[in-house]
Design a protein around this motif. Structure first.
Motif, PDB file in Angstrom:
ATOM      1  N   GLY A  85      27.328  51.395  25.142  1.00  0.00           N
ATOM      2  CA  GLY A  85      28.730  51.121  24.826  1.00  0.00           C
ATOM      3  C   GLY A  85      29.029  51.701  23.458  1.00  0.00           C
ATOM      4  O   GLY A  85      28.263  51.512  22.518  1.00  0.00           O
ATOM      5  N   ALA A  86      30.120  52.414  23.307  1.00  0.00           N
ATOM      6  CA  ALA A  86      30.425  53.111  22.060  1.00  0.00           C
ATOM      7  C   ALA A  86      30.559  52.166  20.873  1.00  0.00           C
ATOM      8  O   ALA A  86      30.321  52.546  19.749  1.00  0.00           O
ATOM      9  CB  ALA A  86      31.697  53.929  22.219  1.00  0.00           C
ATOM     10  N   ALA A  87      30.942  50.928  21.098  1.00  0.00           N
ATOM     11  CA  ALA A  87      31.196  50.024  19.982  1.00  0.00           C
ATOM     12  C   ALA A  87      30.247  48.830  19.954  1.00  0.00           C
ATOM     13  O   ALA A  87      30.496  47.867  19.237  1.00  0.00           O
ATOM     14  CB  ALA A  87      32.636  49.533  20.047  1.00  0.00           C
ATOM     15  N   ASP A  88      29.150  48.871  20.704  1.00  0.00           N
ATOM     16  CA  ASP A  88      28.261  47.710  20.786  1.00  0.00           C
ATOM     17  C   ASP A  88      27.682  47.285  19.439  1.00  0.00           C
ATOM     18  O   ASP A  88      27.593  46.102  19.148  1.00  0.00           O
ATOM     19  CB  ASP A  88      27.110  47.976  21.755  1.00  0.00           C
ATOM     20  N   ALA A  94      40.533  40.501  11.751  1.00  0.00           N
ATOM     21  CA  ALA A  94      41.876  40.074  12.165  1.00  0.00           C
ATOM     22  C   ALA A  94      42.111  40.246  13.661  1.00  0.00           C
ATOM     23  O   ALA A  94      42.625  39.350  14.319  1.00  0.00           O
ATOM     24  CB  ALA A  94      42.932  40.850  11.375  1.00  0.00           C
ATOM     25  N   CYS A  95      41.728  41.416  14.223  1.00  0.00           N
ATOM     26  CA  CYS A  95      42.071  41.686  15.632  1.00  0.00           C
ATOM     27  C   CYS A  95      40.862  41.907  16.535  1.00  0.00           C
ATOM     28  O   CYS A  95      41.013  42.004  17.740  1.00  0.00           O
ATOM     29  CB  CYS A  95      43.030  42.870  15.731  1.00  0.00           C
ATOM     30  N   GLY A  96      39.661  42.037  15.963  1.00  0.00           N
ATOM     31  CA  GLY A  96      38.463  42.229  16.767  1.00  0.00           C
ATOM     32  C   GLY A  96      38.182  43.658  17.178  1.00  0.00           C
ATOM     33  O   GLY A  96      37.215  43.933  17.880  1.00  0.00           O
ATOM     34  N   SER A  97      38.996  44.595  16.742  1.00  0.00           N
ATOM     35  CA  SER A  97      38.823  46.006  17.107  1.00  0.00           C
ATOM     36  C   SER A  97      37.615  46.603  16.390  1.00  0.00           C
ATOM     37  O   SER A  97      37.287  46.231  15.265  1.00  0.00           O
ATOM     38  CB  SER A  97      40.083  46.787  16.728  1.00  0.00           C
ATOM     39  N   ALA A  98      36.968  47.580  17.034  1.00  0.00           N
ATOM     40  CA  ALA A  98      35.874  48.321  16.410  1.00  0.00           C
ATOM     41  C   ALA A  98      36.369  49.621  15.790  1.00  0.00           C
ATOM     42  O   ALA A  98      35.583  50.409  15.283  1.00  0.00           O
ATOM     43  CB  ALA A  98      34.783  48.614  17.431  1.00  0.00           C
ATOM     44  N   ALA A  99      37.679  49.856  15.802  1.00  0.00           N
ATOM     45  CA  ALA A  99      38.264  51.084  15.255  1.00  0.00           C
ATOM     46  C   ALA A  99      38.425  50.942  13.743  1.00  0.00           C
ATOM     47  O   ALA A  99      39.533  50.874  13.215  1.00  0.00           O
ATOM     48  CB  ALA A  99      39.602  51.383  15.915  1.00  0.00           C
ATOM     49  N   LEU A 100      37.297  50.901  13.035  1.00  0.00           N
ATOM     50  CA  LEU A 100      37.306  50.737  11.591  1.00  0.00           C
ATOM     51  C   LEU A 100      36.936  52.039  10.912  1.00  0.00           C
ATOM     52  O   LEU A 100      36.224  52.867  11.472  1.00  0.00           O
ATOM     53  CB  LEU A 100      36.304  49.660  11.171  1.00  0.00           C
ATOM     54  N   VAL A 101      37.414  52.206   9.692  1.00  0.00           N
ATOM     55  CA  VAL A 101      37.057  53.344   8.863  1.00  0.00           C
ATOM     56  C   VAL A 101      36.739  52.802   7.475  1.00  0.00           C
ATOM     57  O   VAL A 101      37.399  51.884   6.987  1.00  0.00           O
ATOM     58  CB  VAL A 101      38.181  54.415   8.839  1.00  0.00           C
ATOM     59  N   ARG A 159      41.923  50.640  12.010  1.00  0.00           N
ATOM     60  CA  ARG A 159      42.894  51.661  12.415  1.00  0.00           C
ATOM     61  C   ARG A 159      43.890  51.119  13.440  1.00  0.00           C
ATOM     62  O   ARG A 159      44.912  51.732  13.685  1.00  0.00           O
ATOM     63  CB  ARG A 159      42.166  52.882  12.955  1.00  0.00           C
ATOM     64  N   ASP A 160      43.592  49.973  14.033  1.00  0.00           N
ATOM     65  CA  ASP A 160      44.505  49.387  15.010  1.00  0.00           C
ATOM     66  C   ASP A 160      45.569  48.506  14.362  1.00  0.00           C
ATOM     67  O   ASP A 160      46.755  48.653  14.639  1.00  0.00           O
ATOM     68  CB  ASP A 160      43.737  48.573  16.054  1.00  0.00           C
ATOM     69  N   CYS A 161      45.143  47.575  13.493  1.00  0.00           N
ATOM     70  CA  CYS A 161      46.119  46.635  12.934  1.00  0.00           C
ATOM     71  C   CYS A 161      46.402  46.834  11.448  1.00  0.00           C
ATOM     72  O   CYS A 161      47.308  46.216  10.903  1.00  0.00           O
ATOM     73  CB  CYS A 161      45.663  45.191  13.181  1.00  0.00           C
ATOM     74  N   GLY A 162      45.615  47.676  10.768  1.00  0.00           N
ATOM     75  CA  GLY A 162      45.850  47.951   9.356  1.00  0.00           C
ATOM     76  C   GLY A 162      45.209  46.964   8.394  1.00  0.00           C
ATOM     77  O   GLY A 162      45.323  47.126   7.179  1.00  0.00           O
ATOM     78  N   HIS A 163      44.512  45.963   8.894  1.00  0.00           N
ATOM     79  CA  HIS A 163      43.844  44.978   8.038  1.00  0.00           C
ATOM     80  C   HIS A 163      42.801  45.686   7.172  1.00  0.00           C
ATOM     81  O   HIS A 163      42.052  46.531   7.645  1.00  0.00           O
ATOM     82  CB  HIS A 163      43.172  43.923   8.910  1.00  0.00           C
ATOM     83  N   THR A 164      42.749  45.365   5.874  1.00  0.00           N
ATOM     84  CA  THR A 164      41.754  45.939   4.974  1.00  0.00           C
ATOM     85  C   THR A 164      40.964  44.829   4.311  1.00  0.00           C
ATOM     86  O   THR A 164      41.440  43.712   4.153  1.00  0.00           O
ATOM     87  CB  THR A 164      42.390  46.825   3.883  1.00  0.00           C
ATOM     88  N   ARG A 165      39.742  45.181   3.943  1.00  0.00           N
ATOM     89  CA  ARG A 165      38.875  44.266   3.189  1.00  0.00           C
ATOM     90  C   ARG A 165      37.947  45.112   2.339  1.00  0.00           C
ATOM     91  O   ARG A 165      37.762  46.305   2.592  1.00  0.00           O
ATOM     92  CB  ARG A 165      38.084  43.358   4.117  1.00  0.00           C
TER      93      ARG A 165
END
Length: 116
Positions: free
Chosen positions: A41-44, A51-58, A67-73
């Motif tokens: 799985g690409a995001a395993d 915030a949203c549970g997405s693996a689309a992070l940078v 990259r999905d919701c714009g949340h930063t930390r």
């Protein structure tokens, strides 16, 4: 930067979008090659957005952004990441291996003998 799962290195890209995917693991930017994306799985093994549970992070400039919701930390400082956590290919490929690869490539291109 090699694939964090298998250690494969990117080759010169062809026109169009890259088949390699980016992600964040242990607060560090990683790449996933097309072979590992289809085999696993690409995001395993990637970090997920709080915030949203997405693996689309940078990860850039000490921050992790979704990259999905714009949340930063803030990303964990690299000196605080446990030694077993930084991404890398199996077998512990490090900077010494890259230096050897570059030297061998230069020797091939310049038609020189092995470096001593």
């Amino acid at each position: 930067m090699p694939c964090f799962r298998c250690g494969a290195r990117q080759t010169d890209p062809v026109r169009g979008a890259s088949p390699w995917k980016r992600g964040v693991r242990a607060d560090r930017q990683v790449l996933i090659c097309p072979g590992c994306q289809s085999a696993h799985g690409a995001a395993d093994d990637l970090d997920r957005c709080a915030a949203c549970g997405s693996a689309a992070l940078v990860c850039r400039l000490g921050e992790v952004e979704c990259r999905d919701c714009g949340h930063t930390r803030d990303a964990a400082p690299s000196d605080l990441v446990p030694s077993g956590a930084p991404p890398g290919p199996p077998g512990g490929s490090g900077d010494g291996d890259l230096s050897a690869e570059v030297a061998a490539a230069l020797n091939r291109v310049l038609r020189r003998g092995p470096a001593t």
